[in-house]
Write a protein that holds these residues in place. Structure first.
Motif, PDB file in Angstrom:
ATOM      1  N   ALA A 132      52.703 -43.566 118.359  1.00  0.00           N
ATOM      2  CA  ALA A 132      52.821 -45.009 118.570  1.00  0.00           C
ATOM      3  C   ALA A 132      51.590 -45.747 118.058  1.00  0.00           C
ATOM      4  CB  ALA A 132      53.047 -45.309 120.046  1.00  0.00           C
ATOM      5  N   ARG A 144      57.270 -52.517 115.525  1.00  0.00           N
ATOM      6  CA  ARG A 144      56.925 -51.148 115.141  1.00  0.00           C
ATOM      7  C   ARG A 144      56.925 -50.275 116.392  1.00  0.00           C
ATOM      8  NH1 ARG A 144      51.866 -51.817 113.309  1.00  0.00           N
ATOM      9  NH2 ARG A 144      51.007 -51.245 115.325  1.00  0.00           N
ATOM     10  N   ALA A 145      57.776 -49.260 116.396  1.00  0.00           N
ATOM     11  CA  ALA A 145      57.832 -48.321 117.522  1.00  0.00           C
ATOM     12  C   ALA A 145      56.837 -47.189 117.318  1.00  0.00           C
ATOM     13  CB  ALA A 145      59.240 -47.758 117.672  1.00  0.00           C
ATOM     14  N   TYR A 146      56.636 -46.782 116.049  1.00  0.00           N
ATOM     15  CA  TYR A 146      55.687 -45.714 115.755  1.00  0.00           C
ATOM     16  C   TYR A 146      55.284 -45.753 114.292  1.00  0.00           C
ATOM     17  CZ  TYR A 146      59.729 -43.122 113.876  1.00  0.00           C
ATOM     18  OH  TYR A 146      60.835 -42.730 113.159  1.00  0.00           O
ATOM     19  N   HIS A 188      60.914 -48.546 113.090  1.00  0.00           N
ATOM     20  CA  HIS A 188      61.517 -49.214 114.237  1.00  0.00           C
ATOM     21  C   HIS A 188      61.967 -48.152 115.240  1.00  0.00           C
ATOM     22  CE1 HIS A 188      62.654 -52.251 110.930  1.00  0.00           C
ATOM     23  NE2 HIS A 188      61.586 -52.715 111.552  1.00  0.00           N
ATOM     24  N   ALA A 189      62.360 -48.581 116.422  1.00  0.00           N
ATOM     25  CA  ALA A 189      62.810 -47.657 117.469  1.00  0.00           C
ATOM     26  C   ALA A 189      64.051 -46.868 117.051  1.00  0.00           C
ATOM     27  CB  ALA A 189      63.081 -48.427 118.755  1.00  0.00           C
ATOM     28  N   ASP A 190      64.870 -47.426 116.149  1.00  0.00           N
ATOM     29  CA  ASP A 190      66.071 -46.710 115.692  1.00  0.00           C
ATOM     30  C   ASP A 190      65.768 -45.749 114.538  1.00  0.00           C
ATOM     31  OD1 ASP A 190      65.699 -48.387 113.508  1.00  0.00           O
ATOM     32  OD2 ASP A 190      67.656 -49.359 113.658  1.00  0.00           O
ATOM     33  N   ASN A 191      64.476 -45.478 114.279  1.00  0.00           N
ATOM     34  CA  ASN A 191      63.985 -44.572 113.224  1.00  0.00           C
ATOM     35  C   ASN A 191      64.094 -45.131 111.812  1.00  0.00           C
ATOM     36  OD1 ASN A 191      63.172 -42.599 115.074  1.00  0.00           O
ATOM     37  ND2 ASN A 191      65.221 -41.693 115.103  1.00  0.00           N
TER      38      ASN A 191
END
Length: 89
Positions: free
Chosen positions: A53, A36-38, A10-13
């Motif tokens: 990404a 999913r951010a990456y 997620h974007a918050d790792n």
């Protein structure tokens, strides 16, 4: 044999659980998932990791890296006499 598991984040790792489904662009299909951010992969050899990404790009790079490791050599074939145990009474 080396491993390089592919994980979604997620974007918050935080790690996105494997049971969460996403579109190809990372938009969530699972309620409550921020998306999913990456994607990330790290090899057990300790000399390679990738974060991007694009999940497909990371997966292809992961496969190429794993293919660069030498294949383990199979054990030498045993002699027939050892296999048949000709010395038994």
């Amino acid at each position: 044999m080396h491993r390089a598991p592919l994980t979604s984040h997620h974007a918050d790792n935080s790690t996105c659980p494997p049971e969460h489904k996403h579109t190809t662009s990372g938009k969530p299909l699972t309620q409550g998932c921020p998306g999913r951010a990456y994607a990330q992969a790290r090899c057990s050899c300790g000399n390679w990791q990738m974060k991007d990404a694009g999940k497909g790009y990371v997966n292809e790079s992961r496969r190429r890296h794993l293919a660069s490791h030498p294949k383990p050599t199979p054990p030498e074939p045993r002699l027939l006499g050892d296999l048949l145990r000709l010395d038994t009474p």
